[in-house]
Design an enzyme around this catalytic site. Structure first.
Site, PDB file in Angstrom:
ATOM      1  N   ARG A 166       0.826  -1.197   0.000  1.00  0.00           N
ATOM      2  CA  ARG A 166       0.000   0.000   0.000  1.00  0.00           C
ATOM      3  C   ARG A 166       0.868   1.258   0.000  1.00  0.00           C
ATOM      4  O   ARG A 166       1.746   1.410   0.840  1.00  0.00           O
ATOM      5  CB  ARG A 166      -0.939  -0.012   1.202  1.00  0.00           C
ATOM      6  CG  ARG A 166      -1.835  -1.241   1.182  1.00  0.00           C
ATOM      7  CD  ARG A 166      -2.860  -1.245   2.285  1.00  0.00           C
ATOM      8  NE  ARG A 166      -3.654  -2.481   2.231  1.00  0.00           N
ATOM      9  CZ  ARG A 166      -4.852  -2.626   2.743  1.00  0.00           C
ATOM     10  NH1 ARG A 166      -5.423  -1.615   3.347  1.00  0.00           N
ATOM     11  NH2 ARG A 166      -5.492  -3.786   2.656  1.00  0.00           N
ATOM     12  N   SER A 182     -19.489  -1.926   2.853  1.00  0.00           N
ATOM     13  CA  SER A 182     -18.914  -0.811   2.110  1.00  0.00           C
ATOM     14  C   SER A 182     -18.087  -1.196   0.900  1.00  0.00           C
ATOM     15  O   SER A 182     -17.759  -0.333   0.085  1.00  0.00           O
ATOM     16  CB  SER A 182     -18.037   0.032   3.045  1.00  0.00           C
ATOM     17  OG  SER A 182     -16.928  -0.718   3.501  1.00  0.00           O
ATOM     18  N   HIS A 186     -21.443   2.997   7.432  1.00  0.00           N
ATOM     19  CA  HIS A 186     -21.500   3.525   6.065  1.00  0.00           C
ATOM     20  C   HIS A 186     -22.912   3.941   5.668  1.00  0.00           C
ATOM     21  O   HIS A 186     -23.191   4.129   4.483  1.00  0.00           O
ATOM     22  CB  HIS A 186     -20.955   2.493   5.085  1.00  0.00           C
ATOM     23  CG  HIS A 186     -19.482   2.270   5.221  1.00  0.00           C
ATOM     24  ND1 HIS A 186     -18.545   3.040   4.573  1.00  0.00           N
ATOM     25  CD2 HIS A 186     -18.781   1.383   5.969  1.00  0.00           C
ATOM     26  CE1 HIS A 186     -17.331   2.636   4.900  1.00  0.00           C
ATOM     27  NE2 HIS A 186     -17.445   1.635   5.752  1.00  0.00           N
ATOM     28  N   THR A 239     -20.381   5.950  13.089  1.00  0.00           N
ATOM     29  CA  THR A 239     -19.156   6.760  13.051  1.00  0.00           C
ATOM     30  C   THR A 239     -19.505   8.207  12.773  1.00  0.00           C
ATOM     31  O   THR A 239     -20.557   8.521  12.206  1.00  0.00           O
ATOM     32  CB  THR A 239     -18.183   6.249  11.980  1.00  0.00           C
ATOM     33  OG1 THR A 239     -16.954   6.957  12.073  1.00  0.00           O
ATOM     34  CG2 THR A 239     -18.748   6.439  10.571  1.00  0.00           C
ATOM     35  N   LYS A 292     -17.419   9.601   8.531  1.00  0.00           N
ATOM     36  CA  LYS A 292     -17.778   9.386   7.130  1.00  0.00           C
ATOM     37  C   LYS A 292     -18.819  10.412   6.700  1.00  0.00           C
ATOM     38  O   LYS A 292     -18.468  11.513   6.315  1.00  0.00           O
ATOM     39  CB  LYS A 292     -18.180   7.933   6.927  1.00  0.00           C
ATOM     40  CG  LYS A 292     -16.981   6.996   7.150  1.00  0.00           C
ATOM     41  CD  LYS A 292     -17.293   5.558   6.908  1.00  0.00           C
ATOM     42  CE  LYS A 292     -16.028   4.701   6.927  1.00  0.00           C
ATOM     43  NZ  LYS A 292     -15.229   4.770   8.174  1.00  0.00           N
ATOM     44  N   THR A 337      -7.947   8.548  25.921  1.00  0.00           N
ATOM     45  CA  THR A 337      -8.187   9.987  26.015  1.00  0.00           C
ATOM     46  C   THR A 337      -9.381  10.356  25.143  1.00  0.00           C
ATOM     47  O   THR A 337      -9.531   9.859  24.022  1.00  0.00           O
ATOM     48  CB  THR A 337      -6.941  10.767  25.559  1.00  0.00           C
ATOM     49  OG1 THR A 337      -5.862  10.460  26.446  1.00  0.00           O
ATOM     50  CG2 THR A 337      -7.184  12.262  25.559  1.00  0.00           C
ATOM     51  N   THR A 353      -8.642  -6.646   2.296  1.00  0.00           N
ATOM     52  CA  THR A 353      -9.879  -5.889   2.414  1.00  0.00           C
ATOM     53  C   THR A 353     -11.004  -6.564   1.650  1.00  0.00           C
ATOM     54  O   THR A 353     -12.153  -6.576   2.100  1.00  0.00           O
ATOM     55  CB  THR A 353      -9.668  -4.454   1.899  1.00  0.00           C
ATOM     56  OG1 THR A 353      -8.558  -3.868   2.595  1.00  0.00           O
ATOM     57  CG2 THR A 353     -10.893  -3.611   2.135  1.00  0.00           C
TER      58      THR A 353
END
Length: 403
Positions: free
Chosen positions: A21, A188, A216, A244, A247, A277, A362
């Site tokens: 990658r 996704s 997603h 999330t 996105k 944190t 993936t």
């Protein structure tokens, strides 16, 4: 042992397989998305980003930016600690309330990322609920797989989106055995959507909880952006909704939403929450502003869906193989890791089009692809340029074009 040699050899293995990658060094430009500056050894060039998970361009929304700046000026940069030790800022509390309202739940719990939300919640449930068995969809995200693994409970994998296979596996356990079905609403890489109602029906029938990953889909579906569950009228049914802020909402962070007792349970026992944190207050404030904005602007979702469907149609018109997708994801099959990387490089180097190759692990070997995510901010001119670039690269690489 030659440690450095070992590391070097394993990296070379990835390069030989076409799976190494390379990060595109990008500089996003506020107010100019999807345009970005690509920093290279030869200098800086303009590119159009076609694979961002900032699906709606909310990371560039002036209203969200304004709130972020104001909160940073008011509260400073960092949160100052974990949520338990000086790190709960009022912005976190407001954001959790906004997310609970989005999903029609009693409570929500904010974590550092969607990956951490999945990891922490599933690991905590797996570790703490006596004799729990988790039934996991075969294509669940890495964060879900890791969470289940760290929970060290029994795990059973059911065939992807296959309710018959799921029921067969549920039947193997006593009705009073603790069970959790873990799945995603929208996958996704392929763009397919789970049969949420049917899975929840089975959960009710066999005494199971449900954990749905809407990462997603939140912000993108439903009249207020509550996800596929809202769109399909089943948002009240899953036990736990995970999402999330990185996105559709264009910021960063993850969360779970559910009953007050469940969220408090994860808050009180989840290591990934207790020892991390908390998010900077300005980030939390910006995320709340984005969630609130998208609750009231369904036209952004409508435009997003139009852009995705238009791109699918235009690619198919020139004979490029768009994989079946019923969502905003536009996956284009290449089927070879080396060619996939070459196609991506040629699009970037020769045409200023940035789309990242998606290779194993993936996706499965033999299904390597380019994954396009058109946004409401991609213009017809952007699309014209992309289609010409794709035709050029496909022809030069000898990739198959339909008649």
């Amino acid at each position: 042992m030659d440690y450095e040699g070992f590391f070097t050899d394993r990296i070379e293995d990835l390069k030989q397989e076409g799976r190494y990658r390379v990060f595109a060094d990008l500089e996003r430009r506020a107010g100019q998305f999807p345009s970005a500056a690509n920093h290279t050894e030869d200098g800086i060039r303009d590119v159009t980003v076609w694979c961002s998970n900032d699906y709606l361009g909310q990371g560039q929304n002036p209203e969200v930016l304004k709130v972020l700046h104001e909160a940073a000026d008011k509260c400073g940069v960092g949160a100052g600690g974990t949520r338990n030790i000086a790190g709960t800022n009022h912005a976190h509390v407001l954001l959790e309330g906004e997310l609970a309202d989005l999903h029609g739940r009693e409570s929500a719990l904010l974590l550092g990322s969607g990956w951490m939300a999945n990891m922490t919640a599933l690991a905590t449930l797996g570790e703490r609920i006596p004799d729990l068995v988790i039934l996991s969809d075969a294509k669940n995200h890495n964060s879900m797989i890791e969470g289940i693994r760290h929970g060290k409970c029994e795990k059973v994998v059911f065939a992807h989106n296959d309710v018959l296979d799921l029921e067969k596996k549920l039947k193997a356990y006593p009705l009073d055995r603790a069970k959790l079905i873990a799945f995603e609403s929208l996958y996704s890489m392929d763009g397919d959507i789970a049969p949420i109602k049917e899975i929840c029906d089975l959960a009710d029938k066999y005494g199971a909880m449900t954990f749905i990953d809407e990462v997603h889909a939140v912000g993108l579906y439903g009249n207020r952006g509550g996800g596929v569950c809202e769109r399909d009228g089943v948002m009240h049914r899953p036990t736990i909704i995970q999402g999330t802020l990185a996105k559709a909402f264009g910021v960063v962070g993850g969360y779970i939403a559910g009953s007050a007792a469940l969220c408090d349970f994860v808050r009180s026992y989840g290591n990934g929450f207790i020892f991390s944190t908390s998010l900077p207050p300005a980030i939390a404030a910006a995320a709340q502003a984005s969630v609130r904005y998208l609750k009231d602007h369904n036209e952004v979702r409508d435009h997003h869906q139009e852009r995705a469907q238009t791109l699918k149609n235009r690619l198919r018109e020139v004979g490029i193989d768009v994989m079946p997708s019923v969502s905003h994801i536009v996956p284009v099959l290449v089927g070879d890791p080396v060619l996939c990387k070459r196609a991506s490089d040629m699009l970037l180097d020769d045409h200023g089009v940035y789309v990242q190759p998606i290779n194993y692990p993936t996706v499965e070997r033999g299904t390597e692809r380019l994954r396009f995510t058109p946004t409401p901010l991609h213009s017809d001119t952007d699309m014209d340029h992309l289609i010409l670039a794709m035709k050029d690269v496909w022809e030069r690489l000898g990739l198959k074009l339909a008649a």
